[in-house]
Design a protein around this motif. Structure first.
Motif, PDB file in Angstrom:
ATOM      1  N   PRO A   1     -24.814 -22.328  15.693  1.00 21.73           N
ATOM      2  CA  PRO A   1     -23.955 -24.016  16.554  1.00 21.73           C
ATOM      3  C   PRO A   1     -23.802 -24.988  16.128  1.00 21.73           C
ATOM      4  O   PRO A   1     -23.950 -25.272  14.765  1.00 21.73           O
ATOM      5  CB  PRO A   1     -25.465 -24.128  17.855  1.00 21.73           C
ATOM      6  N   LEU A   2     -23.243 -26.270  16.504  1.00 25.57           N
ATOM      7  CA  LEU A   2     -22.599 -27.444  16.286  1.00 25.57           C
ATOM      8  C   LEU A   2     -24.402 -28.321  15.670  1.00 25.57           C
ATOM      9  O   LEU A   2     -25.042 -28.123  17.097  1.00 25.57           O
ATOM     10  CB  LEU A   2     -22.130 -27.866  17.006  1.00 25.57           C
TER      11      LEU A   2
ATOM     12  N   ASP B   1     -13.959  -9.305  22.310  1.00 28.71           N
ATOM     13  CA  ASP B   1     -13.595 -10.103  21.351  1.00 28.71           C
ATOM     14  C   ASP B   1     -15.343 -11.230  21.458  1.00 28.71           C
ATOM     15  O   ASP B   1     -15.982 -11.522  20.180  1.00 28.71           O
ATOM     16  CB  ASP B   1     -13.025 -10.786  20.695  1.00 28.71           C
ATOM     17  N   CYS B   2     -15.292 -12.024  22.191  1.00 26.65           N
ATOM     18  CA  CYS B   2     -16.521 -13.123  22.220  1.00 26.65           C
ATOM     19  C   CYS B   2     -17.777 -12.188  22.699  1.00 26.65           C
ATOM     20  O   CYS B   2     -18.379 -12.706  22.208  1.00 26.65           O
ATOM     21  CB  CYS B   2     -15.929 -13.552  23.775  1.00 26.65           C
ATOM     22  N   LEU B   3     -17.684 -11.050  23.123  1.00 29.28           N
ATOM     23  CA  LEU B   3     -19.114 -10.413  23.623  1.00 29.28           C
ATOM     24  C   LEU B   3     -19.504 -10.032  21.933  1.00 29.28           C
ATOM     25  O   LEU B   3     -21.095 -10.107  21.921  1.00 29.28           O
ATOM     26  CB  LEU B   3     -18.736  -8.899  24.589  1.00 29.28           C
ATOM     27  N   SER B   4     -18.850  -9.136  21.521  1.00 29.15           N
ATOM     28  CA  SER B   4     -18.790  -8.587  19.930  1.00 29.15           C
ATOM     29  C   SER B   4     -19.890  -9.471  19.086  1.00 29.15           C
ATOM     30  O   SER B   4     -20.345  -9.448  18.527  1.00 29.15           O
ATOM     31  CB  SER B   4     -18.150  -8.202  19.683  1.00 29.15           C
TER      32      SER B   4
ATOM     33  N   PRO C   1     -27.042 -13.355  18.086  1.00 29.74           N
ATOM     34  CA  PRO C   1     -26.877 -14.924  18.133  1.00 29.74           C
ATOM     35  C   PRO C   1     -26.912 -15.149  16.802  1.00 29.74           C
ATOM     36  O   PRO C   1     -28.014 -14.279  16.058  1.00 29.74           O
ATOM     37  CB  PRO C   1     -28.202 -15.171  19.034  1.00 29.74           C
ATOM     38  N   VAL C   2     -27.146 -16.200  16.078  1.00 31.12           N
ATOM     39  CA  VAL C   2     -27.200 -16.450  14.774  1.00 31.12           C
ATOM     40  C   VAL C   2     -28.461 -17.146  14.291  1.00 31.12           C
ATOM     41  O   VAL C   2     -28.697 -18.480  15.257  1.00 31.12           O
ATOM     42  CB  VAL C   2     -26.010 -17.340  13.808  1.00 31.12           C
ATOM     43  N   ASP C   3     -29.672 -17.031  13.591  1.00 28.58           N
ATOM     44  CA  ASP C   3     -30.282 -17.959  13.265  1.00 28.58           C
ATOM     45  C   ASP C   3     -30.334 -18.747  12.518  1.00 28.58           C
ATOM     46  O   ASP C   3     -30.346 -17.760  10.864  1.00 28.58           O
ATOM     47  CB  ASP C   3     -31.641 -16.882  12.770  1.00 28.58           C
TER      48      ASP C   3
END
Length: 479
Positions: A300-301, A380-383, A388-390
């Protein structure tokens, strides 16, 4: 007093030149520097470079008369340099004849700092000359040189080691040439240097950490072939301009960037940078331009971006950023343009939507917004969004298999064409091996058109008087 007057004169030239810089992008111009660039702390010159000039012989026609030994050395330097010039279409060096070097085109002389009674060479400006040649070690004899401008020529080769002898040089512009090799290490010895512009060349390798320990206000190295991780000591730099775009830098943005409290314009665009955008990127409170587009940033930003009270332009496009575009970012008081195209953002604040309708220019196509046109396919969005990125654990290398596959596809080169089928030669026909012609060399990128300040210097060719100054660093151009 005259010595101080000289320094003030050079300071005025430098201040007017730098303050006149602007970065044109659609309907706004950005001042190059909030800080005055004329502060030139006089340090004791490094004695080591002197021996580099020991082997240079200053031999001139004994019938020539010179006002002082420094002009004699300058004559030697210009004559040796002229010998390497193989093309000078604007005849900028046509009058480089005779002992009066102060009358040469592109050469400016003033009173020496340490001796008001003698004149010496302080400025060499050959911008937009389209000159083909090389730099010679003899240029290290110009020990009083303060400004060297060689923008938009065809100089090639490397920067001579004797450049480390130019201890009064505070403005060096080698941009838009064909210089090659590693980062020019003689630059690191220049204690008075404040403005460094080497963009649009063919320098390669790593940026030396020592560059960020220098008291340089502008570091412009875009459009070269630099690679490797960015030095961790980046935050030591007092620079207000940092342009690293269009290279091959990898890894993360060093968190030390938060210590660059003078930073106003920064571009990391079009590299191979990874990881999350660091919270520390929002700590420099004077940033007005930030471009991190065309990299592999994830997550995220950062919430800290709501502190960028002076930011006018943000470009996050062409990354793998996810999450929400918060109202606190959209409503920053000076922000008028934000680009978030080609990411995986899936939510946008209501205040953002209102601002888009009123004052904020936002490009948001190719994301994952459910009610907006021209978005990515849901699959593509779901993939990406399903993983989620930590940012606390992701590190500086991409871990997501989807992103790794994307990077692999982006970096993959098209397969070579199959070899042509050779016809079976007849018994009486001589065998001829076809030769593949070499492709023509790629042309240099055209110089960036920009407004140029009207600085007063004598001895410049009439054809280039209106183009005397170097163009501004292209933070948002040449991606």
């Amino acid at each position: 007093m005259q010595t101080l007057g000289f320094f003030f004169y050079i300071g005025l030239i430098f201040t007017f030149y730098i303050s006149s810089f602007s970065i044109a992008f659609t309907k706004i111009q950005y001042p190059v520097s909030r800080r005055g660039l004329t502060t030139s702390r006089q340090k004791d010159p490094d004695p080591d470079p002197d021996h580099l000039l020991d082997d240079i012989k200053v031999e001139v026609d004994p019938s020539l008369q010179f006002d002082n030994p420094r002009l004699k050395k300058a004559y030697c330097a210009f004559q040796e340099w002229k010998k390497t010039i193989i093309s000078d279409p604007l005849n900028m060096t046509v009058n480089w004849i005779g002992p009066d070097v102060c009358s040469y085109y592109g050469v400016g002389c003033v009173q020496a700092l340490d001796d008001k009674n003698i004149m010496t060479v302080a400025v060499v400006d050959l911008n937009f000359g389209d000159i083909s040649g090389q730099l010679v070690p003899h240029l290290g004899l110009l020990t009083d040189l303060g400004i060297l401008h060689l923008h938009s020529n065809r100089f090639c080769g490397v920067v001579p080691k004797t450049f480390s002898n130019l201890q009064l040089l505070f403005e060096l512009d080698l941009s838009s040439n064909r210089f090659s090799g590693p980062f020019p290490s003689p630059v690191l010895a220049l204690s008075s240097l404040r403005f460094l512009d080497i963009r649009f060349n063919e320098f390669e390798g790593a940026l030396p950490p020592a560059l960020f320990d220098m008291d340089v206000d502008a570091i412009v190295v875009n459009n070269n072939r630099f690679y490797s991780h960015l030095p961790k000591n980046m935050g030591n730099s007092p620079a207000s301009i940092l342009v690293l775009s269009n290279n091959k830098f990898s890894g993360c943005i060093p968190r030390s960037i938060g210590r660059m409290q003078n930073l106003e314009q920064v571009s990391f665009a079009n590299n191979r940078l990874t990881g999350c955008l660091p919270e520390e990127l929002a700590l420099p409170k004077f940033i007005i331009v930030l471009d991190v587009s065309k990299n592999y940033f994830m997550g995220p930003l950062p919430k800290s971006f709501e502190r960028l009270k002076m930011i006018e332009k943000l470009d996050f496009s062409s990354n793998q950023l996810t999450g929400k575009v918060h109202d606190s970012v959209c409503s920053l008081p000076a922000l008028w343009n934000m680009t978030i195209t080609n990411n995986f953002f899936n939510e946008i604040g209501g205040e953002c939507e209102k601002l888009i309708e009123d004052t904020l220019v936002m490009e948001d196509r190719d994301n994952c917004f459910s009610r907006k046109p021209n978005q990515k396919h849901q699959k593509d969005c779901l993939s990406v969004l399903s993983r989620p990125v930590d940012c606390k654990t992701i590190g500086c290398q991409p871990r997501d298999p989807v992103i790794l596959a994307h990077i692999k596809r982006k970096a993959a080169k098209p397969p070579p064409p199959p070899p042509p089928t050779k016809p079976t030669p007849l018994s009486n026909t001589p065998k001829v091996t076809p030769s593949t012609p070499k492709p023509p060399p790629l042309p240099l990128p055209p110089p960036v058109a920009s407004p140029t300040p009207a600085r007063i210097f004598k001895n410049l060719p009439p054809k280039i008087v209106s183009q005397y100054s170097s163009p501004p660093p292209p933070v948002f151009q040449g991606h």
